[in-house]
Design an enzyme around this catalytic site. Structure first.
Site, short mmCIF file in Angstrom:
data_model
loop_
_atom_site.label_atom_id
_atom_site.label_comp_id
_atom_site.label_asym_id
_atom_site.label_seq_id
_atom_site.Cartn_x
_atom_site.Cartn_y
_atom_site.Cartn_z
N THR A 1 0.84 -1.19 0.00
CA THR A 1 0.00 0.00 0.00
C THR A 1 0.88 1.25 0.00
OG1 THR A 1 -0.16 0.10 2.44
CG2 THR A 1 -1.82 -1.22 1.26
N GLY A 2 0.34 2.33 -0.54
CA GLY A 2 1.12 3.57 -0.61
C GLY A 2 2.38 3.40 -1.42
N SER B 1 8.53 3.50 12.59
CA SER B 1 9.39 4.67 12.44
C SER B 1 10.25 4.82 13.68
CB SER B 1 8.56 5.94 12.23
OG SER B 1 9.37 7.10 12.29
N THR C 1 3.24 4.58 -4.54
CA THR C 1 3.49 5.45 -5.68
C THR C 1 4.84 6.16 -5.62
OG1 THR C 1 2.27 7.23 -4.56
CG2 THR C 1 1.04 5.86 -6.13
N SER C 2 5.51 6.10 -4.47
CA SER C 2 6.81 6.75 -4.35
C SER C 2 7.53 6.21 -3.13
CB SER C 2 6.65 8.28 -4.24
OG SER C 2 6.01 8.63 -3.02
N GLY C 3 8.75 6.64 -2.96
CA GLY C 3 9.50 6.36 -1.74
C GLY C 3 9.68 4.89 -1.44
N ILE C 4 9.56 4.55 -0.15
CA ILE C 4 9.80 3.19 0.32
C ILE C 4 8.82 2.21 -0.30
CG2 ILE C 4 9.72 1.71 2.36
CD1 ILE C 4 10.80 4.15 3.97
N GLY C 5 7.55 2.59 -0.40
CA GLY C 5 6.56 1.68 -0.97
C GLY C 5 6.86 1.30 -2.40
N TYR D 1 2.42 11.91 15.07
CA TYR D 1 2.97 10.91 14.15
C TYR D 1 3.70 9.82 14.92
CZ TYR D 1 6.02 8.84 10.62
OH TYR D 1 6.69 7.96 9.82
#
Length: 249
Positions: A12-13, A137, A15-19, A150
């Site tokens: 999930t998520g 995190s 579209t960029s970065g770690i995912g 967060y």
């Protein structure tokens, strides 16, 4: 042979970065990868960068109808799910005196609720012996000014992993938490409002890492592959820090 040959994985998520880095890594190791994201254009671009063995489903993990649709697509594809990486989430800075109900609700609905209901909704299509990777995190174990909501949401994710590892052991489903340190992603860069703030933010984060730099999404994806594959077959309820030593030294 790829470590995930013949397996189905959901990120999930992605579209960029770690995912996105994890989805690419899983696909390179032989998995058919389902990816989600909220923006269709970014989702299409991400899918194109992964290759042919990918199914992209637009949706928001905080929306239960979107999650129902996601699971329906996976069910119709066939083969169930062997890997679930609950990566979607994010946060914004807000000092204690400026936290609003909306800030709190948005963060917890996206990070905590999104993770909870993604896993819950996926239970019927998760194969016995599957691997669940939750994204935590380092903020959950260290005090960062103006990042309290967060950090609390990511502490909840760590707690989920402990509980779900016990609840799902009867199906031999393993649940582990991946803890990235400061990683240079669009999400992190987006915390800054101006180019100067961005530069200061990235330099400040890098200065907290004993290795002297921020991580790359691909480095986090390598650890995600370990947790998703049979290489970590004797691990559940655990957490792996990939943080350049930030919480270790």
């Amino acid at each position: 042979m790829g470590q995930l040959n013949g397996k189905n994985a959901l990120v999930t998520g992605a579209t960029s970065g770690i995912g996105l880095a994890a989805a690419r890594r899983f696909a390179a190791e032989g998995a058919h990868v389902f990816i989600t994201g909220r923006r269709q254009e970014a989702l299409d671009e991400a899918a194109g960068s992964i290759g042919e063995d990918v199914t992209a489903i637009r949706g928001d993990v905080s929306n239960l109808e979107d999650l129902d649709h996601l699971v329906d697509v996976i069910r119709r594809h066939g083969g169930g799910l062997d890997v679930l990486m609950a990566n979607a989430g994010g946060g914004e800075f807000a000092p204690l005196g400026a936290i609003t109900p909306k800030h709190f609700a948005d963060t917890f609905n996206g990070n905590v609720g999104g993770t909870l209901f993604t896993v819950q909704k996926a239970l019927p299509v998760l194969n016995d012996g599957a691997a669940i990777v939750l994204l935590g995190s380092t903020a959950a174990t260290s005090g960062t000014p103006a990042f309290g909501v967060y950090a609390a949401s990511k502490a909840a994710i760590r707690s989920f992993a402990r509980t779900w590892a016990v609840e799902l052991v009867g199906r031999n489903i393993r649940v582990n938490t991946l803890i990235p340190g400061p990683t240079q992603t669009p999400g992190v860069e987006g915390l800054a409002a101006t180019p100067d703030e961005k530069q200061a933010l990235l330099e400040g984060l890098a200065s907290t890492v004993p290795l002297g730099r921020m991580g790359r999404p691909e480095e986090i994806a390598n650890a995600a592959l370990f947790l998703a594959s049979d290489q970590s077959s004797f691990m559940t309820g655990a957490e792996i820090f990939v943080d350049g030593g930030a919480q270790q030294v």
